[in-house]
Design a protein around this motif. Structure first.
Motif: not given
Length: 301
Positions: A73-74, A180-182, A241, A290
């Motif tokens: 991530p991320p 990006n979504r995690i 978040y 990354q």
């Protein structure tokens, strides 16, 4: 004639032998045994397979991937995202950048105000960077969680509200950037000013993951020109978040940062690197997305 009859009798008796009561060379008892064997055999195989799948499903969560050890991530991505990370256009030819403009416009439609009016799903989380918005545990009975609004107007000159070409017509292109979504990932802000570039320090705020772009080649730094960053601060505010996943936050909108390049030297390939900075954000030469991205911008006069 007799030989023919004997031959006919041979295959006929193999199919059904009335004297021995055999069908295809086996008696009824023999067929019952072999049928029972295969029913039990394949039944056991099916039971083992189903049992293995059920045991595996017991270890999985409906809301979060059980194993994320292969996810670094991320990732950092942007719109437009041209092939081979090369943005090339001519200021005098609208057709050369119209696809880029459409890509940004399509992406930003989800951030229109009229799509965020539902008070049950959305809430205002402030226009300054704040701490994480805790909405409970993933595995709970709370159901669908609210999300923070993010209006495209926050992107100012790159919102498409005042300039429908997003700066491309004037040779001052915009990039819309997102982390990006995690699921349930909490990016941690830099621990101190020493961990971020000197150019970022004057505008750095708490509760923010800052972003900074620079020339990939040091000798071309003077050809990049000034850069503006639009959004909530100069990065990604923490109140958006963690992300709770599609099941619990189907309407989630991650925060955006718009990057506007004001004076890239014309008629040359300008290689640019943009990076985000945080305590749990790393970089990897094998994965150029990354925590950063590289892009080549060529503006033809």
């Amino acid at each position: 004639m007799s030989a023919k009859k004997e031959g006919d009798g041979g295959w006929k008796s193999f199919i059904w032998n009335s004297e021995k009561k055999e069908f295809l060379g086996r008696t009824g008892g023999s067929w019952l045994k072999i049928f029972s064997f295969y029913v039990i055999f394949y039944g056991c195989l099916a039971g083992i397979f189903i049992g293995t799948i059920q045991a595996m499903l017991l270890t999985l969560s409906n809301y979060k991937p059980t194993y994320q050890d292969r996810v670094a991530p991320p990732g950092l991505s942007h719109s437009p995202r041209p092939e081979k990370a090369e943005l090339s256009f001519s200021m005098a030819e609208e057709s050369s950048y119209s696809a880029y403009v459409k890509n940004i416009e399509d992406f930003l439609k989800a951030y229109d105000k009229d799509k965020q009016n539902d008070e049950i799903k959305f809430e205002d989380c402030g226009d300054t960077p704040q701490d994480y918005k805790d909405r409970g545990e993933l595995e709970s009975s709370e159901g669908i969680r609210k999300v923070c609004r993010f209006h495209r107007e926050l992107l100012k000159e790159c919102s498409g509200q005042t300039d429908e070409s997003y700066g491309f017509k004037d040779g001052k292109p915009c990039l819309i950037v997102k982390l990006n979504r995690i699921v349930f990932f909490r990016p941690r802000a830099p621990a101190s000013n020493d961990s971020i570039p000197e150019a970022v320090r004057p505008n750095f705020q708490n509760n923010l993951i800052p972003i900074h772009c620079s020339s990939k080649r040091e000798e071309e730094a003077d050809k990049l020109g000034p850069i503006d960053y639009f959004g909530i601060g100069t990065g990604f505010p923490l109140q958006y978040y963690p992300y709770y996943g599609k099941l619990l936050q189907p309407q989630y909108l991650q925060p955006l940062v718009a990057i506007k390049f004001h004076n890239i030297t014309k008629n040359m390939d300008m290689r640019i690197e943009c990076k985000v900075y945080g305590q749990n954000i790393d970089y990897n030469e094998k994965d150029r997305s990354q925590g950063r991205f590289d892009i080549k911008i060529t503006i033809k006069s």
